[in-house]
Design a protein around this motif. Structure first.
Motif: not given
Length: 226
Positions: A81-86, A90-96, A126-127, A132-135
């Motif tokens: 629950y602490e993560i919440g909506r990305m 945030e997704l970009f940095l996590v993906g790298v 999935r992440v 990749l979709a974000l990119l």
């Protein structure tokens, strides 16, 4: 013919001295437990077997293990629950970071600038695909291939990964089989074992160079903040 009572008593005492429990004596002689108790109550209580001692120890630990399991689940849910909506950033940095820790990397002695990601964790897959979709990587540039031990259920695993990423099994590249070594005691077995999924991005030299640059940018950014 039913044995005389005295014979039953004698046999019950023999069994008790041999370490049998009341229930085991009742099962063998077919008499009431109260009778067995009366016949052998003056005999010393047999020592518990190794199995009985193990079962008693395990029973004592059950409440503690249940409490620990509940605590683990509660901690994980609280953390989730602490993560919440990305956000996209945030997704970009996590993906790298995800790619640089788990993806294929070019080496000075083996130049290979191609984005290839291999993992057995469905969540990571999935992440990574969301990244990749974000990119802006088009689905038609993505190829999938299963890598699995040859003695596993290959058909079931291919379907598992195809369903996960939303493609038909016929579109998967030829599965790579790992040779089985009988001397190796593998832990990744059973119904939950599906091998690894290999994700290749076609025409990805530029993407790979950017990933490498993004990672160095994260490292420099962290060092500058220290």
């Amino acid at each position: 013919m039913v044995p005389p009572k005295t014979d039953m008593q004698a046999r019950a005492r023999e069994l008790r001295l041999a370490g049998k429990t009341y229930d085991e004596i009742v099962a063998e002689l077919g008499v009431a437990k109260s009778s067995v108790s009366l016949w052998v109550r003056d005999l010393p209580k047999p020592p518990k077997t190794h199995q009985q001692m193990h079962e008693m120890r395990e029973a004592r630990w059950v409440p503690h293990r249940r409490a620990q399991a509940i605590k683990r689940i509660a901690t994980k849910l609280e953390a989730a629950y602490e993560i919440g909506r990305m956000t996209d950033r945030e997704l970009f940095l996590v993906g790298v970071g995800l790619y640089w820790s788990e993806g294929a990397k070019s080496k000075p002695h083996r130049l290979s600038e191609r984005a290839t990601f291999i993992n057995s964790d469905p969540g990571m897959i999935r992440v990574y695909l969301a990244w990749l979709a974000l990119l802006g990587v088009e689905p038609e540039r993505i190829q999938y291939r299963v890598m699995i031990h040859e003695n596993a259920d290959i058909t079931r695993s291919e379907k598992f990964w195809a369903d996960l990423v939303g493609v038909d099994t016929a579109t998967l590249k030829k599965t790579t089989l790992k040779k089985h070594n009988p001397k190796t005691v593998r832990k990744n077995v059973g119904e939950d074992y599906h091998g690894c999924l290999v994700i290749d991005v076609l025409k990805s030299a530029d993407l790979y160079r950017r990933i490498e640059g993004w990672w160095y940018g994260i490292v420099v950014g962290v060092e500058a903040a220290i």
